[in-house]
Design a protein around this motif. Structure first.
Motif, PDB file in Angstrom:
ATOM      1  N   ASP A 147       0.844  -1.275  -0.044  1.00 10.03           N
ATOM      2  CA  ASP A 147       0.067   0.024   0.089  1.00 10.03           C
ATOM      3  C   ASP A 147       0.956   1.144   0.007  1.00 10.03           C
ATOM      4  O   ASP A 147       0.076   2.378   0.058  1.00 10.03           O
ATOM      5  N   GLY A 148       1.978   1.056   0.170  1.00  4.87           N
ATOM      6  CA  GLY A 148       2.977   2.285   0.302  1.00  4.87           C
ATOM      7  C   GLY A 148       2.812   3.143   1.655  1.00  4.87           C
ATOM      8  O   GLY A 148       2.519   2.170   2.618  1.00  4.87           O
ATOM      9  N   PRO A 149       3.421   4.009   2.020  1.00  4.96           N
ATOM     10  CA  PRO A 149       3.539   4.868   3.364  1.00  4.96           C
ATOM     11  C   PRO A 149       2.201   4.808   3.852  1.00  4.96           C
ATOM     12  O   PRO A 149       0.858   5.013   3.356  1.00  4.96           O
ATOM     13  N   LEU A 150       2.200   4.524   5.348  1.00  2.00           N
ATOM     14  CA  LEU A 150       0.890   4.696   5.982  1.00  2.00           C
ATOM     15  C   LEU A 150       0.655   6.083   6.586  1.00  2.00           C
ATOM     16  O   LEU A 150       1.605   6.677   7.334  1.00  2.00           O
ATOM     17  N   PHE A 151      -0.620   6.490   6.202  1.00  2.00           N
ATOM     18  CA  PHE A 151      -0.981   7.852   6.427  1.00  2.00           C
ATOM     19  C   PHE A 151      -2.384   7.673   7.062  1.00  2.00           C
ATOM     20  O   PHE A 151      -3.303   7.199   6.251  1.00  2.00           O
ATOM     21  N   ILE A 152      -2.736   8.161   8.258  1.00  2.00           N
ATOM     22  CA  ILE A 152      -3.865   8.083   8.701  1.00  2.00           C
ATOM     23  C   ILE A 152      -4.937   9.548   8.191  1.00  2.00           C
ATOM     24  O   ILE A 152      -6.149   9.283   8.190  1.00  2.00           O
ATOM     25  N   THR A 153      -4.251  10.450   7.965  1.00  2.00           N
ATOM     26  CA  THR A 153      -4.862  11.585   7.184  1.00  2.00           C
ATOM     27  C   THR A 153      -3.849  12.067   6.510  1.00  2.00           C
ATOM     28  O   THR A 153      -2.538  12.003   6.506  1.00  2.00           O
ATOM     29  N   SER A 154      -4.326  12.986   5.323  1.00  2.49           N
ATOM     30  CA  SER A 154      -3.435  13.332   4.465  1.00  2.49           C
ATOM     31  C   SER A 154      -2.524  14.693   5.123  1.00  2.49           C
ATOM     32  O   SER A 154      -1.256  14.759   4.332  1.00  2.49           O
ATOM     33  N   CYS A 155      -2.800  15.166   6.032  1.00  3.67           N
ATOM     34  CA  CYS A 155      -1.965  16.283   6.558  1.00  3.67           C
ATOM     35  C   CYS A 155      -0.661  15.696   7.163  1.00  3.67           C
ATOM     36  O   CYS A 155       0.206  16.291   7.195  1.00  3.67           O
ATOM     37  N   THR A 156      -0.708  14.257   7.338  1.00  4.30           N
ATOM     38  CA  THR A 156       0.600  13.724   7.981  1.00  4.30           C
ATOM     39  C   THR A 156       1.720  13.372   7.182  1.00  4.30           C
ATOM     40  O   THR A 156       2.837  13.188   7.455  1.00  4.30           O
ATOM     41  N   LYS A 157       1.321  13.712   5.781  1.00  2.00           N
ATOM     42  CA  LYS A 157       2.303  13.292   4.893  1.00  2.00           C
ATOM     43  C   LYS A 157       3.094  14.503   4.453  1.00  2.00           C
ATOM     44  O   LYS A 157       3.876  14.641   3.417  1.00  2.00           O
ATOM     45  N   GLY A 158       2.829  15.691   4.820  1.00  2.00           N
ATOM     46  CA  GLY A 158       3.671  16.717   4.891  1.00  2.00           C
ATOM     47  C   GLY A 158       3.050  17.771   3.587  1.00  2.00           C
ATOM     48  O   GLY A 158       3.775  18.756   3.022  1.00  2.00           O
ATOM     49  N   SER A 159       2.003  17.525   3.299  1.00  2.00           N
ATOM     50  CA  SER A 159       1.362  18.411   2.103  1.00  2.00           C
ATOM     51  C   SER A 159       1.469  19.862   2.569  1.00  2.00           C
ATOM     52  O   SER A 159       0.907  20.502   3.698  1.00  2.00           O
ATOM     53  N   LYS A 160       1.852  20.476   1.515  1.00  2.00           N
ATOM     54  CA  LYS A 160       1.958  22.274   1.635  1.00  2.00           C
ATOM     55  C   LYS A 160       0.375  22.812   1.378  1.00  2.00           C
ATOM     56  O   LYS A 160       0.532  23.872   1.435  1.00  2.00           O
ATOM     57  N   SER A 161      -0.423  21.924   0.685  1.00  2.00           N
ATOM     58  CA  SER A 161      -1.495  22.828   0.262  1.00  2.00           C
ATOM     59  C   SER A 161      -2.717  22.777   1.265  1.00  2.00           C
ATOM     60  O   SER A 161      -3.755  23.113   0.843  1.00  2.00           O
ATOM     61  N   CYS A 162      -2.567  22.379   2.455  1.00  2.00           N
ATOM     62  CA  CYS A 162      -3.411  22.588   3.509  1.00  2.00           C
ATOM     63  C   CYS A 162      -4.096  23.954   3.802  1.00  2.00           C
ATOM     64  O   CYS A 162      -2.845  24.845   3.807  1.00  2.00           O
ATOM     65  N   ASP A 163      -5.144  24.225   3.560  1.00  2.00           N
ATOM     66  CA  ASP A 163      -5.619  25.816   3.781  1.00  2.00           C
ATOM     67  C   ASP A 163      -5.695  26.140   5.143  1.00  2.00           C
ATOM     68  O   ASP A 163      -5.576  27.393   5.371  1.00  2.00           O
ATOM     69  N   VAL A 164      -5.751  25.348   6.046  1.00  4.59           N
ATOM     70  CA  VAL A 164      -5.783  25.593   7.504  1.00  4.59           C
ATOM     71  C   VAL A 164      -4.565  25.621   8.357  1.00  4.59           C
ATOM     72  O   VAL A 164      -4.396  25.470   9.448  1.00  4.59           O
ATOM     73  N   ALA A 165      -3.547  25.157   7.664  1.00  5.87           N
ATOM     74  CA  ALA A 165      -2.107  24.702   8.119  1.00  5.87           C
ATOM     75  C   ALA A 165      -1.670  25.845   9.248  1.00  5.87           C
ATOM     76  O   ALA A 165      -1.306  25.351  10.438  1.00  5.87           O
ATOM     77  N   PRO A 166      -1.962  27.208   9.228  1.00  8.82           N
ATOM     78  CA  PRO A 166      -1.395  28.069  10.234  1.00  8.82           C
ATOM     79  C   PRO A 166      -2.435  27.934  11.491  1.00  8.82           C
ATOM     80  O   PRO A 166      -1.895  28.330  12.459  1.00  8.82           O
ATOM     81  N   HIS A 167      -3.480  27.559  11.378  1.00  6.66           N
ATOM     82  CA  HIS A 167      -4.356  27.521  12.340  1.00  6.66           C
ATOM     83  C   HIS A 167      -4.727  26.040  12.914  1.00  6.66           C
ATOM     84  O   HIS A 167      -5.614  25.853  13.856  1.00  6.66           O
TER      85      HIS A 167
END
Length: 154
Positions: free
Chosen positions: A85-105
């Motif tokens: 399956d590749g890397p295990l991530f329970i949510t997309s934000c744990t894979k270091g995605s820079k595209s998250c709109d709420v990252a600062p908060h």
């Protein structure tokens, strides 16, 4: 809900089967599929993937099949799942995605990353050997030994 894919399930089941049959140097995908009632074509693809990453060895030909490349004690559930399956991530934000709109908060990224790491650690501590039905494996090994002893005596 966190779930393994069917392919990962099948991969773990297949390696468990191989670990329970150490007396057999090569087991066909069909034998494993028939034992567990799973689609043989899908299992064959999973086994090919596991062979490609080095967890299984494959033998072509009439008596072909698959075998473990190392001890069942040395293969972890994490390795199998990661290979399929590749890397295990329970949510997309744990894979270091820079595209998250709420990252600062965001207040859950770090706690979820710790959960993800904890799950990975548990899977890294579960080996294929841990999944084996040891009573069945010991019984099967004793039966094989009896057959060998009988054939030598004849």
């Amino acid at each position: 809900m966190l779930r393994l894919t069917k392919k990962a399930d099948y991969g773990l089941m297949a390696l468990k089967y191989l670990a329970e049959h150490p007396e057999t140097s090569s087991v066909s995908a069909k034998d494993i599929a028939d034992t567990y009632g799973i689609p043989s074509q899908l299992l064959a693809k999973v086994l090919q993937r596991l062979a490609k990453v080095g967890l299984l060895r494959s033998h072509a030909g009439m008596n072909g099949g698959y075998g473990l490349t190392k001890s069942a004690r040395a293969i972890t559930a994490f390795e199998v799942i990661h290979a399929i399956d590749g890397p295990l991530f329970i949510t997309s934000c744990t894979k270091g995605s820079k595209s998250c709109d709420v990252a600062p908060h965001c207040t859950v990224k770090e706690p979820l990353a710790r959960v993800n790491d904890s799950i990975a650690d548990v899977l890294k501590n579960i080996t294929i050997y841990d999944l084996v039905d040891h009573e069945t494996a010991v019984s099967r090994a004793a039966q094989v030994q009896q057959l060998v002893t009988l054939s030598i005596a004849m």
